[in-house]
Design a protein around this motif. Structure first.
Motif, PDB file in Angstrom:
ATOM      1  N   ALA A  50       0.836  -1.204   0.000  1.00  0.00           N
ATOM      2  CA  ALA A  50       0.000   0.000   0.000  1.00  0.00           C
ATOM      3  C   ALA A  50       0.871   1.254   0.000  1.00  0.00           C
ATOM      4  O   ALA A  50       0.570   2.237  -0.694  1.00  0.00           O
ATOM      5  N   TYR A  51       1.941   1.222   0.763  1.00  0.00           N
ATOM      6  CA  TYR A  51       2.868   2.354   0.759  1.00  0.00           C
ATOM      7  C   TYR A  51       3.579   2.481  -0.588  1.00  0.00           C
ATOM      8  O   TYR A  51       3.760   3.583  -1.114  1.00  0.00           O
ATOM      9  N   LEU A  52       3.971   1.350  -1.158  1.00  0.00           N
ATOM     10  CA  LEU A  52       4.671   1.366  -2.445  1.00  0.00           C
ATOM     11  C   LEU A  52       3.796   1.983  -3.530  1.00  0.00           C
ATOM     12  O   LEU A  52       4.263   2.789  -4.331  1.00  0.00           O
ATOM     13  N   TRP A  58       8.235   5.465  -0.426  1.00  0.00           N
ATOM     14  CA  TRP A  58       9.288   4.472  -0.557  1.00  0.00           C
ATOM     15  C   TRP A  58       9.906   4.098   0.784  1.00  0.00           C
ATOM     16  O   TRP A  58      10.195   2.914   1.032  1.00  0.00           O
ATOM     17  N   ASP A  59      10.156   5.099   1.649  1.00  0.00           N
ATOM     18  CA  ASP A  59      10.800   4.807   2.923  1.00  0.00           C
ATOM     19  C   ASP A  59       9.909   3.958   3.821  1.00  0.00           C
ATOM     20  O   ASP A  59      10.383   3.028   4.490  1.00  0.00           O
ATOM     21  N   LYS A  60       8.592   4.245   3.833  1.00  0.00           N
ATOM     22  CA  LYS A  60       7.678   3.440   4.636  1.00  0.00           C
ATOM     23  C   LYS A  60       7.547   2.031   4.069  1.00  0.00           C
ATOM     24  O   LYS A  60       7.458   1.054   4.825  1.00  0.00           O
ATOM     25  N   ALA A  61       7.526   1.914   2.749  1.00  0.00           N
ATOM     26  CA  ALA A  61       7.468   0.586   2.125  1.00  0.00           C
ATOM     27  C   ALA A  61       8.711  -0.210   2.504  1.00  0.00           C
ATOM     28  O   ALA A  61       8.619  -1.390   2.882  1.00  0.00           O
ATOM     29  N   PHE A 101       8.759  -3.941   4.412  1.00  0.00           N
ATOM     30  CA  PHE A 101       9.307  -5.123   3.751  1.00  0.00           C
ATOM     31  C   PHE A 101      10.522  -5.673   4.496  1.00  0.00           C
ATOM     32  O   PHE A 101      10.729  -6.885   4.560  1.00  0.00           O
ATOM     33  N   ARG A 102      11.307  -4.773   5.078  1.00  0.00           N
ATOM     34  CA  ARG A 102      12.499  -5.245   5.797  1.00  0.00           C
ATOM     35  C   ARG A 102      12.145  -6.008   7.063  1.00  0.00           C
ATOM     36  O   ARG A 102      12.951  -6.825   7.535  1.00  0.00           O
ATOM     37  N   ALA A 127      11.669  -0.197  -3.828  1.00  0.00           N
ATOM     38  CA  ALA A 127      11.711   0.866  -2.820  1.00  0.00           C
ATOM     39  C   ALA A 127      13.134   1.373  -2.629  1.00  0.00           C
ATOM     40  O   ALA A 127      13.364   2.586  -2.512  1.00  0.00           O
ATOM     41  N   TYR A 128      14.095   0.459  -2.600  1.00  0.00           N
ATOM     42  CA  TYR A 128      15.508   0.868  -2.517  1.00  0.00           C
ATOM     43  C   TYR A 128      15.895   1.707  -3.735  1.00  0.00           C
ATOM     44  O   TYR A 128      16.505   2.776  -3.618  1.00  0.00           O
ATOM     45  N   THR A 129      15.547   1.218  -4.912  1.00  0.00           N
ATOM     46  CA  THR A 129      15.956   1.874  -6.151  1.00  0.00           C
ATOM     47  C   THR A 129      15.393   3.283  -6.239  1.00  0.00           C
ATOM     48  O   THR A 129      16.103   4.226  -6.630  1.00  0.00           O
ATOM     49  N   MET A 130      14.142   3.444  -5.867  1.00  0.00           N
ATOM     50  CA  MET A 130      13.517   4.755  -5.963  1.00  0.00           C
ATOM     51  C   MET A 130      14.050   5.734  -4.919  1.00  0.00           C
ATOM     52  O   MET A 130      13.787   6.932  -4.997  1.00  0.00           O
TER      53      MET A 130
END
Length: 504
Positions: free
Chosen positions: A217-219, A224-227, A231-232, A396-399
């Motif tokens: 949902a965050y993605l 991006w940071d919340k996603a 995921f982590r 998320a990392y890439t963005m």
């Protein structure tokens, strides 16, 4: 919201007739019908069932086909007028198939609201168990709002039982508020759902499922940071949650390795059925019936209805890169059947039974079975696999320009597909190069799993891809088709709701 409310009341009362004491379907259910945790558990079962009830359930045959036939990868037959209109971008607010999805989502929401409401009035029971059941209901309600956000955008938000006629007509909320409701429910579910269930309760929503959908949902909102943070929680704790990738991609879809370590949330199908809404006494997991998806999508040569047809565009995407041993990508072999040396499909040699230029689906099909007329399938569907978590975290990392952190995650997906090891090359890629690889891998990894349309739209390339593919109906596409319209029957019955802007 009058149309939805009466429909939900009718469906819920029918589904729960074994534990709801109801005479008038326009009245709120009586407290005497909700006395124990067992009543709540039966109520939770009906929320799951809304995803499977034909013909509108979101993981049943019709909606599953509609997820794919709006992409460059699949087309559909013209025998079902509404679905064909959706596939070729000719649907309208009166199209029955999207209307049924809208109804189905509010059926699930209404059932969840019942469980959440009556749980507060039940006393003298195991409070931990009750809290878990409420969390399960909130996960499922949050998932329904997640779907409303990606399918309709703006939509009504209902979180309380309708108790008075003045509450029937609910106005529409903007998409951001629909997302907020989904996030709120998933956060609540995350706090109280268990990490694992006993084996006799496989298929129920877990803490990991809530985390994964919360991250998604965050993605989708480009947070991006919340996603990444969500995921982590899973990727940094694989041992605790038990997640990983199956070594053999084809095992995901062969019917013999279901609910594996790669399954984060899996829709259960079974031949068991029977009057018990949880399946059977010995298997109370949510396995209510089989699916006829096999017959829906199989070729006519074996008695199928060929309602979802893979395109050459998808096959060509799989052909862009072979394995390190110069073989076909194993995901291609698990997803599609075509005329390659040694191809066996529905026990026939492909060249002897099917047209030479044909491309047919394997994924989601019991293609190893030749028994025409016995089309019941127990193959589950995957709303969330761990491979999705890995690729979403990579995105998320890439963005956030953390490209080097994305590389090992993408490598895991490529390694399972037996592709060449390009880790050192990926480590030097820029943001655009990594995103291109992630986009490509998501297409191959999740073909036929109902993700492509929504990925293309959120990446801002839906129109480009559709028009470049020149699949049937491509010339009809305009951005209005990015979301379904509010159904016409809802507009006719609810004076407080308006059509979404693109469809005015």
């Amino acid at each position: 919201m009058k149309n939805i409310v009466f429909l939900l009341a009718l469906l819920v009362f029918v589904s729960c007739s074994d534990f709801l004491d109801l005479d008038n379907p326009n009245k709120k259910t009586t407290l005497s019908s909700w006395k124990t945790n067992e009543d709540l558990e039966s109520g939770v079962a009906t929320i799951y069932n809304a995803f499977l009830e034909e013909p509108a359930g979101y993981w049943e045959i019709q909606a599953m086909q509609m997820k794919e036939c709006r992409t460059e990868n699949y087309t559909t037959r013209n025998d079902v007028q509404g679905r064909y209109a959706i596939s070729t971008f000719k649907n309208t607010p009166s199209t029955n198939e999207s209307t049924k999805i809208f109804r189905s989502l509010y059926v699930g929401i209404f059932r969840a609201n019942q469980v959440i409401h009556y749980a507060e009035e039940i006393t003298g029971t195991d409070e931990t168990k009750k809290q878990q059941l409420v969390a399960e209901a909130k996960f499922l309600r949050g998932l329904n709002y997640f779907i409303l956000a990606i399918e309709f955008g703006d939509a009504p938000i209902i979180t309380q039982l309708i108790t008075d006629q003045s509450e029937y007509f609910t106005s529409k909320s903007p998409q951001v508020e629909v997302w907020n409701q989904a996030v709120s429910d998933l956060q609540d579910a995350k706090a109280s759902l268990p990490v694992k269930y006993p084996t006799d309760k496989i298929g129920r929503a877990t803490k990991g499922a809530a985390i994964a959908f919360l991250g998604k949902a965050y993605l989708f909102q480009e947070m991006w940071d919340k996603a990444e943070q969500e995921f982590r929680l899973l990727t940094d704790n694989e041992a605790e949650y038990g997640y990983g990738l199956l070594e053999n991609y084809a095992h995901l879809f062969d019917g013999m390795h279901e609910n594996s370590k790669e399954s984060v949330f899996e829709i259960q199908f079974s031949l068991e059925g029977g009057p018990d809404i949880w399946g059977t006494e010995n298997n109370p997991a949510m396995k209510v019936h089989s699916t006829t998806m096999a017959q829906e999508c199989a070729p006519g040569e074996v008695g199928g209805w060929f309602e979802l047809i893979p395109t050459k565009v998808l096959l060509e995407a799989f052909m862009k890169e072979g394995t390190k041993d110069d073989n076909f990508d194993p995901r291609a072999l698990a997803t599609l059947a075509w005329d390659y040396p040694g191809c066996v499909y529905y026990t026939y040699n492909f060249t002897e039974k099917f047209e030479k230029d044909a491309v047919w689906p394997r994924k989601g099909q019991n293609w190893w079975n030749k028994d025409e007329g016995d089309w019941k399938s127990t193959l589950n569907e995957y709303p969330m696999r761990y491979a999705d978590v890995l690729l979403m975290l990579a995105e998320a990392y890439t963005m956030q320009n953390k490209v080097s952190l994305a590389a090992p995650l993408v490598h895991r997906i490529r390694e399972r597909a037996q592709l060449k090891d390009i880790s050192s090359t990926m480590n030097s890629w820029n943001q655009n190069q990594m995103m291109q690889e992630i986009m490509h891998q998501r297409n191959l990894e999740f073909a036929r799993e109902g993700m492509r349309f929504y990925d293309l739209r959120r990446w801002g390339i839906l129109e480009q891809v559709i028009k470049e593919s020149q699949v049937e109906g491509y010339n009809n596409y305009t951005p209005r088709y990015n979301y379904y319209p509010i159904p016409e029957e809802e507009l006719n019955n609810n004076p407080n709701i308006t059509q979404n802007d693109a469809w005015k």
